[in-house]
Design a protein around this motif. Structure first.
Motif, PDB file in Angstrom:
ATOM      1  N   LYS A 154      18.585  10.941   7.768  1.00 12.42           N
ATOM      2  CA  LYS A 154      19.756  10.377   7.092  1.00 12.42           C
ATOM      3  C   LYS A 154      19.363   9.395   5.979  1.00 12.42           C
ATOM      4  O   LYS A 154      19.960   9.394   4.912  1.00 12.42           O
ATOM      5  CB  LYS A 154      20.648   9.668   8.112  1.00 12.42           C
ATOM      6  CG  LYS A 154      21.151  10.563   9.241  1.00 12.42           C
ATOM      7  CD  LYS A 154      21.931  11.744   8.716  1.00 12.42           C
ATOM      8  CE  LYS A 154      22.538  12.569   9.852  1.00 12.42           C
ATOM      9  NZ  LYS A 154      21.492  13.258  10.650  1.00 12.42           N
ATOM     10  N   LYS A 155      18.347   8.569   6.233  1.00  7.63           N
ATOM     11  CA  LYS A 155      17.906   7.632   5.196  1.00  7.63           C
ATOM     12  C   LYS A 155      17.309   8.374   4.009  1.00  7.63           C
ATOM     13  O   LYS A 155      17.497   7.982   2.854  1.00  7.63           O
ATOM     14  CB  LYS A 155      16.902   6.643   5.777  1.00  7.63           C
ATOM     15  CG  LYS A 155      17.508   5.582   6.676  1.00  7.63           C
ATOM     16  CD  LYS A 155      16.474   4.549   7.087  1.00  7.63           C
ATOM     17  CE  LYS A 155      17.118   3.464   7.940  1.00  7.63           C
ATOM     18  NZ  LYS A 155      16.124   2.437   8.363  1.00  7.63           N
ATOM     19  N   LEU A 182      16.493   1.137   0.619  1.00  7.57           N
ATOM     20  CA  LEU A 182      16.257   2.221   1.569  1.00  7.57           C
ATOM     21  C   LEU A 182      14.773   2.548   1.681  1.00  7.57           C
ATOM     22  O   LEU A 182      14.270   2.834   2.778  1.00  7.57           O
ATOM     23  CB  LEU A 182      17.034   3.463   1.147  1.00  7.57           C
ATOM     24  CG  LEU A 182      18.549   3.390   1.326  1.00  7.57           C
ATOM     25  CD1 LEU A 182      19.234   4.542   0.608  1.00  7.57           C
ATOM     26  CD2 LEU A 182      18.918   3.405   2.798  1.00  7.57           C
ATOM     27  N   LEU A 183      14.070   2.499   0.567  1.00  6.25           N
ATOM     28  CA  LEU A 183      12.633   2.764   0.586  1.00  6.25           C
ATOM     29  C   LEU A 183      11.903   1.704   1.394  1.00  6.25           C
ATOM     30  O   LEU A 183      10.993   2.017   2.173  1.00  6.25           O
ATOM     31  CB  LEU A 183      12.098   2.819  -0.843  1.00  6.25           C
ATOM     32  CG  LEU A 183      10.622   3.196  -0.999  1.00  6.25           C
ATOM     33  CD1 LEU A 183      10.364   4.592  -0.466  1.00  6.25           C
ATOM     34  CD2 LEU A 183      10.212   3.106  -2.466  1.00  6.25           C
ATOM     35  N   ILE A 184      12.307   0.457   1.226  1.00  5.87           N
ATOM     36  CA  ILE A 184      11.692  -0.631   1.990  1.00  5.87           C
ATOM     37  C   ILE A 184      11.964  -0.457   3.477  1.00  5.87           C
ATOM     38  O   ILE A 184      11.077  -0.657   4.314  1.00  5.87           O
ATOM     39  CB  ILE A 184      12.224  -1.995   1.492  1.00  5.87           C
ATOM     40  CG1 ILE A 184      11.726  -2.264   0.067  1.00  5.87           C
ATOM     41  CG2 ILE A 184      11.779  -3.124   2.425  1.00  5.87           C
ATOM     42  CD1 ILE A 184      12.292  -3.530  -0.545  1.00  5.87           C
ATOM     43  N   SER A 185      13.205  -0.056   3.812  1.00  9.32           N
ATOM     44  CA  SER A 185      13.552   0.109   5.222  1.00  9.32           C
ATOM     45  C   SER A 185      12.766   1.242   5.872  1.00  9.32           C
ATOM     46  O   SER A 185      12.479   1.198   7.071  1.00  9.32           O
ATOM     47  CB  SER A 185      15.052   0.354   5.367  1.00  9.32           C
ATOM     48  OG  SER A 185      15.407   1.619   4.816  1.00  9.32           O
ATOM     49  N   ASN A 237      11.048   3.738  13.180  1.00 10.12           N
ATOM     50  CA  ASN A 237      11.552   5.101  13.016  1.00 10.12           C
ATOM     51  C   ASN A 237      11.289   5.633  11.615  1.00 10.12           C
ATOM     52  O   ASN A 237      11.004   6.826  11.430  1.00 10.12           O
ATOM     53  CB  ASN A 237      13.046   5.145  13.309  1.00 10.12           C
ATOM     54  CG  ASN A 237      13.368   4.910  14.771  1.00 10.12           C
ATOM     55  OD1 ASN A 237      12.529   5.156  15.640  1.00 10.12           O
ATOM     56  ND2 ASN A 237      14.572   4.432  15.043  1.00 10.12           N
ATOM     57  N   GLY A 238      11.368   4.747  10.622  1.00  5.75           N
ATOM     58  CA  GLY A 238      11.103   5.158   9.256  1.00  5.75           C
ATOM     59  C   GLY A 238       9.655   5.577   9.059  1.00  5.75           C
ATOM     60  O   GLY A 238       9.369   6.605   8.436  1.00  5.75           O
ATOM     61  N   ARG A 239       8.739   4.785   9.590  1.00  4.95           N
ATOM     62  CA  ARG A 239       7.316   5.127   9.469  1.00  4.95           C
ATOM     63  C   ARG A 239       6.994   6.410  10.228  1.00  4.95           C
ATOM     64  O   ARG A 239       6.177   7.224   9.784  1.00  4.95           O
ATOM     65  CB  ARG A 239       6.462   3.969   9.988  1.00  4.95           C
ATOM     66  CG  ARG A 239       6.523   2.712   9.127  1.00  4.95           C
ATOM     67  CD  ARG A 239       5.444   1.722   9.536  1.00  4.95           C
ATOM     68  NE  ARG A 239       5.622   1.260  10.909  1.00  4.95           N
ATOM     69  CZ  ARG A 239       6.310   0.173  11.245  1.00  4.95           C
ATOM     70  NH1 ARG A 239       6.899  -0.546  10.302  1.00  4.95           N
ATOM     71  NH2 ARG A 239       6.426  -0.190  12.512  1.00  4.95           N
ATOM     72  N   GLU A 286       5.659  12.540   9.877  1.00  8.12           N
ATOM     73  CA  GLU A 286       5.918  13.892  10.350  1.00  8.12           C
ATOM     74  C   GLU A 286       5.693  14.911   9.241  1.00  8.12           C
ATOM     75  O   GLU A 286       5.714  14.580   8.049  1.00  8.12           O
ATOM     76  CB  GLU A 286       7.350  14.004  10.871  1.00  8.12           C
ATOM     77  CG  GLU A 286       7.616  13.209  12.129  1.00  8.12           C
ATOM     78  CD  GLU A 286       9.049  13.341  12.602  1.00  8.12           C
ATOM     79  OE1 GLU A 286       9.846  13.950  11.849  1.00  8.12           O
ATOM     80  OE2 GLU A 286       9.367  12.851  13.699  1.00  8.12           O
ATOM     81  N   GLU A 287       5.503  16.152   9.635  1.00 15.08           N
ATOM     82  CA  GLU A 287       5.318  17.222   8.655  1.00 15.08           C
ATOM     83  C   GLU A 287       6.603  17.398   7.840  1.00 15.08           C
ATOM     84  O   GLU A 287       7.682  17.582   8.380  1.00 15.08           O
ATOM     85  CB  GLU A 287       4.992  18.532   9.375  1.00 15.08           C
ATOM     86  CG  GLU A 287       4.724  19.691   8.422  1.00 15.08           C
ATOM     87  CD  GLU A 287       4.398  20.975   9.157  1.00 15.08           C
ATOM     88  OE1 GLU A 287       4.226  22.007   8.495  1.00 15.08           O
ATOM     89  OE2 GLU A 287       4.330  20.936  10.416  1.00 15.08           O
ATOM     90  N   GLY A 288       6.466  17.311   6.552  1.00 21.91           N
ATOM     91  CA  GLY A 288       7.627  17.382   5.674  1.00 21.91           C
ATOM     92  C   GLY A 288       8.203  16.020   5.355  1.00 21.91           C
ATOM     93  O   GLY A 288       9.005  15.887   4.433  1.00 21.91           O
ATOM     94  N   GLY A 289       7.820  15.005   6.122  1.00 23.33           N
ATOM     95  CA  GLY A 289       8.296  13.650   5.871  1.00 23.33           C
ATOM     96  C   GLY A 289       9.804  13.555   5.940  1.00 23.33           C
ATOM     97  O   GLY A 289      10.451  14.160   6.803  1.00 23.33           O
ATOM     98  N   ILE A 290      10.380  12.795   5.022  1.00 28.72           N
ATOM     99  CA  ILE A 290      11.826  12.618   5.005  1.00 28.72           C
ATOM    100  C   ILE A 290      12.546  13.887   4.544  1.00 28.72           C
ATOM    101  O   ILE A 290      13.773  13.978   4.643  1.00 28.72           O
ATOM    102  CB  ILE A 290      12.237  11.440   4.109  1.00 28.72           C
ATOM    103  CG1 ILE A 290      11.786  11.685   2.671  1.00 28.72           C
ATOM    104  CG2 ILE A 290      11.677  10.132   4.654  1.00 28.72           C
ATOM    105  CD1 ILE A 290      12.254  10.635   1.698  1.00 28.72           C
ATOM    106  N   PHE A 291      11.788  14.857   4.046  1.00 29.30           N
ATOM    107  CA  PHE A 291      12.396  16.112   3.584  1.00 29.30           C
ATOM    108  C   PHE A 291      12.292  17.218   4.632  1.00 29.30           C
ATOM    109  O   PHE A 291      12.500  18.391   4.315  1.00 29.30           O
ATOM    110  CB  PHE A 291      11.737  16.561   2.275  1.00 29.30           C
ATOM    111  CG  PHE A 291      11.932  15.601   1.137  1.00 29.30           C
ATOM    112  CD1 PHE A 291      13.155  15.524   0.486  1.00 29.30           C
ATOM    113  CD2 PHE A 291      10.909  14.772   0.731  1.00 29.30           C
ATOM    114  CE1 PHE A 291      13.341  14.641  -0.553  1.00 29.30           C
ATOM    115  CE2 PHE A 291      11.078  13.888  -0.315  1.00 29.30           C
ATOM    116  CZ  PHE A 291      12.309  13.808  -0.959  1.00 29.30           C
TER     117      PHE A 291
END
Length: 413
Positions: A112-113, A308-311, A317-319, A324-329
Motif C-alpha cells: 500500500k505504501k 512515504l519514502l522515509i517511512s 515492515n517497510g524494510r 523481498e523479491e520485487g520490493g514495493i512493486f
C-alpha cells in the motif's frame, strides 16, 4: 489564440489573464452587483485613484480549460463558475471510474505504501506538465518569490495530514463494518465546512447547513447504510428472520472496534476537513491571489513522496518489503500503473476543485461520483436502481440546489 472579452466574461474562468486590471463584484443572495461604473467615476479623477477599465486578453488553450491558467482568476465563493462546475464533474467521473479500474488492474496484495508513493510521484509529474503548459509568463509569475519555507508552511503540513488521514482511514476500514465505515466517512463534508469557517471565515447559511445534512443523508441512503422505506414501516419479519438478523447484527458489531475502528474513522474525517480547508486557503488566498493549483499539487506530491519514502526505511515492515523479491512493486503488472495514474489525476482535480469551488462543495462532487458509480454498475449488471437509490438521487439534486441558491447574505459596507 487570443480573443478580446470583457473583464466579467464567463470565459474568464478558463483563461490566462494578461496584466490588465479588472474590477471585482459585490455579491449578495440576489447575485453579483457590478461596481465598474463607480470605478469609472473614480478613474476620472486620475489614474492614482483607480485604473481605467480595460478589456481582458484571453489566451485559450486546452490546458487553460483544465483550469491551470485560471489560477489567476479570483473565486466567487457564492456562485459556481464554469471552471468550478467542470472540475467538479471531472472529479466525479474520476471517483466513479476509480473502483472498477482498481479492482481490474491492481492486485490487492500489492504494497500500500508503494502504491501511494508511486501515485504521489505520478501526481507530481502530471502537475508539473500542466503547470509548464500554462505558459512562461504564468510560471515565472508563480515562481517569483517562491521560498522553501513558504512552501513547507503552505503544503508541508497538509501533506502530512493527508498521509495521516490515509493511515487512519485504512485502519478504520479494517476494524469496522461497511455500514459504520460509510456513515462515518461521509462526515468529511461537514468537517470541511467547519474548518473552512474556522480558518477562512467561510460561513454557511442556515439553508446551506440543511443542504449539507440532506447530502449526508442521501449518501447514507444510496450506500444502503439506512433505508428510507424502513424508517416508516413497522417490522413484520417472522421469528426466524429476526433470529438470523440478530445474529448478523451481532456479528457486525463484533467486527466493529471503538478504539481501532470508529475513533480512527472520525479522526480521519476530521483531519480530511482540516487538510481540505488548508488546501483551499493555500490555492485561494496565499499571497493575496492564491497559489497556482498545479504548483500546489506539485508541492503536496513532493512532500508526501518524501515522507512515504522515509517511512519505508524507518519502519520494520517497510524494510522487510524492500528486501523481498520485487520490493514495493511485488504483485505489480504493466497495467497496474493505470489505476494509480487515474487516482493521481484525481489529486490534481481535487486541487482545482478547492481553487474554484471550495473544499465543502467538493463533497457534492464526490456524492455525484458515488451516484454515477451506482448507475454504471446497475447498467452493466442489468439491474434497476432501488427506490432508496432513486430517492437519494433526488435528494442530492435538491441539496445541491439549496446549497447553490441560498448562500450567506453578503455584508455590504
Amino acid at each position: 489564440m487570443s480573443l478580446q472579452f470583457g473583464s466579467h466574461s464567463p470565459m474568464a474562468a478558463f483563461a490566462s489573464v494578461a496584466h490588465q486590471p479588472s474590477f471585482q463584484t459585490l455579491t449578495n443572495i440576489r447575485g453579483p452587483i457590478p461596481v465598474a461604473n463607480f470605478a469609472a467615476k473614480l478613474a476620472a479623477y486620475g489614474p492614482k485613484l483607480a485604473p481605467a477599465a480595460t478589456s481582458t486578453t484571453l489566451n485559450l488553450n486546452p490546458i487553460a480549460i483544465m483550469g491551470g491558467a485560471a489560477s489567476t482568476v479570483a473565486v466567487n465563493a457564492d456562485t459556481l463558475s464554469v471552471a468550478a462546475l467542470t472540475t467538479m464533474f471531472l472529479l466525479a467521473v474520476q471517483y466513479c471510474l476509480q473502483p472498477p479500474i482498481t479492482r481490474k488492474f491492481l492486485d490487492s496484495r500489492a504494497n500500500k505504501k508503494g502504491i501511494t508513493m508511486v501515485e504521489e510521484i505520478v501526481k507530481f509529474g502530471l502537475s508539473a506538465f500542466f503547470f509548464m503548459s500554462c505558459g512562461k509568463d504564468v510560471v515565472a509569475s508563480e515562481l517569483h518569490g517562491w521560498t522553501l519555507s513558504s512552501s513547507l508552511l503552505l503544503a508541508g503540513f497538509p501533506a502530512l495530514l493527508y498521509a495521516t488521514q490515509g493511515v487512519l482511514t485504512y485502519l478504520g476500514y479494517q476494524n469496522t463494518d461497511s455500514v459504520t465505515f460509510n456513515g462515518l466517512n461521509q462526515t468529511k463534508t461537514l468537517s470541511a465546512a467547519l474548518w473552512c469557517y474556522l480558518l477562512m471565515g467561510k460561513q454557511q447559511s442556515a439553508v446551506q447547513m440543511v443542504a449539507l445534512a440532506i447530502l449526508l443523508f442521501s449518501a447514507l441512503l444510496f450506500q444502503g447504510s439506512i433505508s428510507f422505506s424502513g424508517l416508516f414501516q413497522k417490522k413484520t419479519k417472522n421469528a426466524d428472520s429476526n433470529v438470523n438478523g440478530g445474529a448478523d447484527v451481532e456479528k457486525s458489531r463484533a467486527h466493529t472496534s471503538l478504539s481501532k475502528g470508529i475513533i480512527p474513522c472520525l479522526c480521519a474525517a476530521f483531519i480530511s476537513g482540516l487538510a481540505g480547508a488548508l488546501s483551499q486557503k493555500g490555492v485561494q488566498m496565499a499571497g493575496g491571489k492564491g497559489r497556482n493549483p498545479y504548483l500546489y499539487t506539485m508541492e503536496l506530491g513532493l512532500y508526501s513522496s518524501i515522507s512515504l519514502l522515509i517511512s519505508l526505511f524507518a519502519t520494520k515492515n517497510g524494510r522487510k518489503a524492500m528486501k523481498e523479491e520485487g520490493g514495493i512493486f511485488k504483485h505489480w503488472t504493466p497495467f497496474s500503473i493505470i489505476p494509480v495514474a487515474v487516482r493521481a489525476l484525481g489529486g490534481v482535480l481535487t486541487a482545482l476543485v478547492h481553487k474554484h469551488a471550495g473544499a465543502t462543495r467538493k463533497g457534492f462532487a464526490l456524492i455525484l461520483g458515488l451516484i454515477m458509480t451506482g448507475i454504471t454498475q446497475s447498467w452493466v449488471e442489468g439491474e434497476s436502481l432501488s427506490k432508496d437509490e432513486l430517492m437519494a438521487m433526488v435528494l442530492v439534486i435538491f441539496s445541491s440546489y439549496l446549497h447553490l441558491t441560498y448562500p450567506p447574505m453578503a455584508r455590504v459596507m
